[in-house]
Scaffold this motif. Sequence first.
Motif, PDB file in Angstrom:
ATOM      1  N   GLY A 297      11.597 -46.320  -0.729  1.00  0.00           N
ATOM      2  CA  GLY A 297      13.000 -46.545  -0.381  1.00  0.00           C
ATOM      3  C   GLY A 297      13.863 -45.352  -0.748  1.00  0.00           C
ATOM      4  O   GLY A 297      14.710 -44.910   0.035  1.00  0.00           O
ATOM      5  N   ARG A 298      13.627 -44.790  -1.930  1.00  0.00           N
ATOM      6  CA  ARG A 298      14.372 -43.600  -2.357  1.00  0.00           C
ATOM      7  C   ARG A 298      14.028 -42.404  -1.473  1.00  0.00           C
ATOM      8  O   ARG A 298      14.889 -41.561  -1.194  1.00  0.00           O
ATOM      9  N   MET A 299      12.767 -42.327  -1.039  1.00  0.00           N
ATOM     10  CA  MET A 299      12.378 -41.240  -0.144  1.00  0.00           C
ATOM     11  C   MET A 299      13.143 -41.336   1.175  1.00  0.00           C
ATOM     12  O   MET A 299      13.625 -40.329   1.708  1.00  0.00           O
ATOM     13  N   LEU A 300      13.295 -42.543   1.715  1.00  0.00           N
ATOM     14  CA  LEU A 300      14.033 -42.719   2.965  1.00  0.00           C
ATOM     15  C   LEU A 300      15.524 -42.434   2.774  1.00  0.00           C
ATOM     16  O   LEU A 300      16.180 -41.930   3.682  1.00  0.00           O
ATOM     17  N   GLU A 301      16.058 -42.731   1.603  1.00  0.00           N
ATOM     18  CA  GLU A 301      17.449 -42.360   1.317  1.00  0.00           C
ATOM     19  C   GLU A 301      17.598 -40.835   1.320  1.00  0.00           C
ATOM     20  O   GLU A 301      18.566 -40.290   1.860  1.00  0.00           O
ATOM     21  N   SER A 302      16.626 -40.153   0.705  1.00  0.00           N
ATOM     22  CA  SER A 302      16.636 -38.684   0.706  1.00  0.00           C
ATOM     23  C   SER A 302      16.519 -38.140   2.131  1.00  0.00           C
ATOM     24  O   SER A 302      17.229 -37.195   2.506  1.00  0.00           O
ATOM     25  N   PHE A 303      15.646 -38.745   2.919  1.00  0.00           N
ATOM     26  CA  PHE A 303      15.439 -38.304   4.298  1.00  0.00           C
ATOM     27  C   PHE A 303      16.715 -38.510   5.119  1.00  0.00           C
ATOM     28  O   PHE A 303      17.078 -37.660   5.930  1.00  0.00           O
ATOM     29  N   THR A 304      17.411 -39.618   4.878  1.00  0.00           N
ATOM     30  CA  THR A 304      18.681 -39.881   5.574  1.00  0.00           C
ATOM     31  C   THR A 304      19.686 -38.778   5.296  1.00  0.00           C
ATOM     32  O   THR A 304      20.334 -38.252   6.214  1.00  0.00           O
ATOM     33  N   ARG A 305      19.827 -38.403   4.029  1.00  0.00           N
ATOM     34  CA  ARG A 305      20.777 -37.344   3.668  1.00  0.00           C
ATOM     35  C   ARG A 305      20.381 -36.030   4.318  1.00  0.00           C
ATOM     36  O   ARG A 305      21.235 -35.266   4.787  1.00  0.00           O
TER      37      ARG A 305
ATOM     38  N   GLY B 205       9.409 -50.237  11.091  1.00  0.00           N
ATOM     39  CA  GLY B 205       9.040 -51.311  10.172  1.00  0.00           C
ATOM     40  C   GLY B 205      10.183 -52.294  10.018  1.00  0.00           C
ATOM     41  O   GLY B 205      10.865 -52.618  11.005  1.00  0.00           O
ATOM     42  N   PRO B 206      10.459 -52.778   8.806  1.00  0.00           N
ATOM     43  CA  PRO B 206      11.540 -53.742   8.614  1.00  0.00           C
ATOM     44  C   PRO B 206      12.945 -53.189   8.874  1.00  0.00           C
ATOM     45  O   PRO B 206      13.911 -53.940   8.907  1.00  0.00           O
ATOM     46  N   GLY B 207      13.062 -51.862   9.013  1.00  0.00           N
ATOM     47  CA  GLY B 207      14.335 -51.305   9.452  1.00  0.00           C
ATOM     48  C   GLY B 207      15.209 -50.674   8.391  1.00  0.00           C
ATOM     49  O   GLY B 207      16.420 -50.546   8.589  1.00  0.00           O
ATOM     50  N   LEU B 208      14.619 -50.216   7.275  1.00  0.00           N
ATOM     51  CA  LEU B 208      15.450 -49.616   6.237  1.00  0.00           C
ATOM     52  C   LEU B 208      16.119 -48.334   6.712  1.00  0.00           C
ATOM     53  O   LEU B 208      17.319 -48.123   6.462  1.00  0.00           O
ATOM     54  N   LEU B 209      15.389 -47.456   7.404  1.00  0.00           N
ATOM     55  CA  LEU B 209      16.003 -46.191   7.824  1.00  0.00           C
ATOM     56  C   LEU B 209      17.157 -46.416   8.807  1.00  0.00           C
ATOM     57  O   LEU B 209      18.231 -45.820   8.628  1.00  0.00           O
ATOM     58  N   PRO B 210      17.017 -47.270   9.836  1.00  0.00           N
ATOM     59  CA  PRO B 210      18.189 -47.549  10.675  1.00  0.00           C
ATOM     60  C   PRO B 210      19.358 -48.119   9.879  1.00  0.00           C
ATOM     61  O   PRO B 210      20.518 -47.789  10.157  1.00  0.00           O
ATOM     62  N   ALA B 211      19.069 -48.955   8.882  1.00  0.00           N
ATOM     63  CA  ALA B 211      20.142 -49.502   8.057  1.00  0.00           C
ATOM     64  C   ALA B 211      20.858 -48.400   7.288  1.00  0.00           C
ATOM     65  O   ALA B 211      22.094 -48.397   7.170  1.00  0.00           O
TER      66      ALA B 211
END
Length: 204
Positions: free
Chosen positions: A18-26, A42-48
């Motif tokens: 989850g933290r990796m996807l937050e970093s990727f978003t930034r 997947g469940p959609g964390l990155l789109p969120a």
Amino acid sequence: MAHDSAYFLELQTKTGWGRMLESFTRWCAPQQGNRTLDVGCGPGLLPALFARAGAVALGCDHDMDMFAQPLHPGSLLAADGAQLPFADHSFEMVTASNLLYLHPAPRQLLAEFARVVQPGGAVCVLNPSEQMTVQAAAALADENGLTGLARDTLINYAQRAEDHFRWGAYDLAEMFTQTGLQLTDTTLRMGPGLVRYGKGILAP
């Protein structure tokens, strides 16, 4: 290895992924109002996370079961990443995290991303780097005291990387060029650099 939606939900919300996807978003840095598509969401964390950043974010996954407990409800759909149900140049940004390296034809998949992104738009990917090995992942897990699901998923990730694809900057740039994209940025993350982010721009 097959896993159900509950596994991926826990993976995206209860481990370092989850933290990796937050970093990727930034790092992707979607702009306010950008239309973005995350393929293999997947469940959609990155789109969120993209929606939280102000983007008009959509996610797709080939498996509808992934949406049993969606993290971005209302903006997820079932679709094959190699045959996306969108017109050419529909999005300002297309993303895929830990998808290309598992696909048997990653260039075909990347070409489909290039088809649906606008000229001047970005395709951003996250994959194991050329430094990812089971030995390196185990050392990182030991260094950080990882146990249980966090350790198991990291080791499994490394094993799948060894069995499939890992790309250095040169190899990634070559693959992007072959699909009409210009690699404009790449960086290493996770410990000593076991994950590589890559961003390619479709020529205007």
